[in-house]
Motif scaffolding. Structure first.
Motif, PDB file in Angstrom:
ATOM      1  N   ASP A  37      59.423  11.583  16.650  1.00  0.00           N
ATOM      2  CA  ASP A  37      59.217  12.613  17.677  1.00  0.00           C
ATOM      3  C   ASP A  37      57.848  12.519  18.339  1.00  0.00           C
ATOM      4  O   ASP A  37      57.328  13.508  18.827  1.00  0.00           O
ATOM      5  N   GLN A  38      57.280  11.318  18.344  1.00  0.00           N
ATOM      6  CA  GLN A  38      55.967  11.144  18.968  1.00  0.00           C
ATOM      7  C   GLN A  38      56.095  10.182  20.150  1.00  0.00           C
ATOM      8  O   GLN A  38      55.979   8.963  19.979  1.00  0.00           O
ATOM      9  N   PRO A  39      56.332  10.711  21.335  1.00  0.00           N
ATOM     10  CA  PRO A  39      56.491   9.838  22.510  1.00  0.00           C
ATOM     11  C   PRO A  39      55.268   8.952  22.705  1.00  0.00           C
ATOM     12  O   PRO A  39      54.135   9.382  22.529  1.00  0.00           O
ATOM     13  N   VAL A 120      45.811  20.987  25.328  1.00  0.00           N
ATOM     14  CA  VAL A 120      45.981  22.387  25.717  1.00  0.00           C
ATOM     15  C   VAL A 120      46.995  22.464  26.846  1.00  0.00           C
ATOM     16  O   VAL A 120      47.376  21.448  27.429  1.00  0.00           O
ATOM     17  N   ARG A 121      47.422  23.663  27.167  1.00  0.00           N
ATOM     18  CA  ARG A 121      48.279  23.846  28.332  1.00  0.00           C
ATOM     19  C   ARG A 121      47.459  23.635  29.601  1.00  0.00           C
ATOM     20  O   ARG A 121      46.279  24.001  29.653  1.00  0.00           O
ATOM     21  N   SER A 122      48.079  23.066  30.588  1.00  0.00           N
ATOM     22  CA  SER A 122      47.376  22.873  31.861  1.00  0.00           C
ATOM     23  C   SER A 122      46.939  24.223  32.408  1.00  0.00           C
ATOM     24  O   SER A 122      47.673  25.212  32.353  1.00  0.00           O
ATOM     25  N   GLY A 123      45.712  24.253  32.892  1.00  0.00           N
ATOM     26  CA  GLY A 123      45.149  25.495  33.404  1.00  0.00           C
ATOM     27  C   GLY A 123      44.244  26.197  32.416  1.00  0.00           C
ATOM     28  O   GLY A 123      43.496  27.107  32.800  1.00  0.00           O
ATOM     29  N   GLU A 124      44.286  25.773  31.149  1.00  0.00           N
ATOM     30  CA  GLU A 124      43.394  26.337  30.138  1.00  0.00           C
ATOM     31  C   GLU A 124      41.967  25.887  30.405  1.00  0.00           C
ATOM     32  O   GLU A 124      41.678  24.709  30.503  1.00  0.00           O
ATOM     33  N   ARG A 174      53.665  24.919  24.161  1.00  0.00           N
ATOM     34  CA  ARG A 174      54.362  25.220  25.414  1.00  0.00           C
ATOM     35  C   ARG A 174      54.710  26.712  25.510  1.00  0.00           C
ATOM     36  O   ARG A 174      54.573  27.335  26.566  1.00  0.00           O
ATOM     37  N   SER A 175      55.148  27.281  24.383  1.00  0.00           N
ATOM     38  CA  SER A 175      55.578  28.680  24.381  1.00  0.00           C
ATOM     39  C   SER A 175      54.427  29.671  24.328  1.00  0.00           C
ATOM     40  O   SER A 175      54.630  30.870  24.527  1.00  0.00           O
ATOM     41  N   GLY A 176      53.226  29.179  24.015  1.00  0.00           N
ATOM     42  CA  GLY A 176      52.079  30.061  23.892  1.00  0.00           C
ATOM     43  C   GLY A 176      51.859  30.571  22.482  1.00  0.00           C
ATOM     44  O   GLY A 176      50.949  31.378  22.244  1.00  0.00           O
ATOM     45  N   ARG A 194      54.505  12.155  28.767  1.00  0.00           N
ATOM     46  CA  ARG A 194      55.936  12.453  28.882  1.00  0.00           C
ATOM     47  C   ARG A 194      56.181  13.672  29.763  1.00  0.00           C
ATOM     48  O   ARG A 194      57.173  13.724  30.501  1.00  0.00           O
ATOM     49  N   GLU A 195      55.273  14.636  29.699  1.00  0.00           N
ATOM     50  CA  GLU A 195      55.464  15.876  30.443  1.00  0.00           C
ATOM     51  C   GLU A 195      54.249  16.128  31.326  1.00  0.00           C
ATOM     52  O   GLU A 195      53.474  17.054  31.096  1.00  0.00           O
TER      53      GLU A 195
END
Length: 266
Positions: A37-39, A120-124, A174-176, A194-195
């Motif tokens: 599970d590690q792209p 981190v999530r983008s925008g952090e 992703r979910s926070g 990947r994302e």
């Protein structure tokens, strides 16, 4: 020496000499444990095929040793058990070399020196380096030592949230449910690539992660042959090609120089 003494000496020779520690050099087919599970590093596709940098490295090493190769899945916490139980002959699974782990397996390599970073999530904007993880919810993958380098090694009191794998960590991010994931930059780069647009690598490395190829404890002959294969992989340009193939688009600075080996214990 009497007959009994002679028999004991011969028995000891069988156990410690000819028999000795089982070695991967004596096998025709190597079973290699990789992540699923590690792209970028190792991921199992919908049709059951493993693909990624670790998979390609394992296939190259096996070919240099004149062996066929098959793959099985492992998680971070299951790597030692795969070797001890005989379910795998080698582990190539973003497996950081550490003193504690060297008491359980024999490491060849490292085949790459990664650096621990933060995803981190983008925008952090509040997490720019490892010190900013103080009080933050940080994912902890089972069997990984990355979070201990932050909480114990650097005395940064992050709030650890457990997960089974780094894939689960990324879903929590992703979910926070967590605010950051921290481990080797190649692992993070695979998810970020990947994302694209969903996550950002902070690009503030703070430790070195020496990814080793593990063989059963005491297999010195196997370790030495794997080291020769890793050296050839860098010298013939394969390592540089594979790094670019899987991580070239991630923006990471990749090293194509042969890492300094640990040395195989005798």
């Amino acid at each position: 020496m009497g007959k009994l003494g002679t028999s004991l000496v011969l028995a000891a020779a069988v156990l410690t000499g000819c028999g000795g520690t089982p070695s991967i050099v004596d096998k025709d087919v190597l079973v290699v444990a990789v992540k699923a599970d590690q792209p970028g590093l190792a991921e199992r596709t919908g049709d059951g095929v493993f693909r990624g940098f670790d998979v390609d490295v394992a296939a190259y090493v096996a070919a240099r040793l004149g062996k066929k190769v098959t793959f099985v899945e492992t998680t971070s916490e299951g790597r030692e058990a795969k070797l001890r139980g005989g379910a795998a002959d080698m582990v190539v699974a973003s497996y950081s070399i550490s003193p504690e782990r060297k008491r359980q397996v024999t490491f060849a390599g490292p085949y790459y020196v990664s650096h621990q970073d933060i995803l981190v999530r983008s925008g952090e904007t509040g997490i720019r380096n490892v010190r900013d993880l103080k009080g933050r919810k940080l994912c902890e993958a089972q069997g990984s030592i990355s979070t201990s380098r932050i909480v114990d090694g650097r005395r940064i009191p992050a709030r650890l949230v457990p997960a089974r794998t780094y894939g689960e960590c990324v879903e929590l991010l992703r979910s926070g449910a967590v605010e950051a994931v921290s481990t080797g930059d190649l692992v993070l780069a695979g998810f970020a690539a990947r994302e694209r647009g969903a996550f950002t690598i902070v690009n503030a490395p703070f430790t070195a992660e020496r990814y080793g190829i593990a063989v059963p404890l005491g297999d010195v002959a196997g370790c030495e042959q794997v080291n020769r294969a890793i050296t050839a992989m860098y010298q013939d340009g394969t390592a540089a090609r594979l790094l670019d193939k899987w991580f070239g688009a991630s923006g990471l600075r990749l090293s194509a120089f042969v890492p300094e080996f640990e040395g195989c214990p005798s």
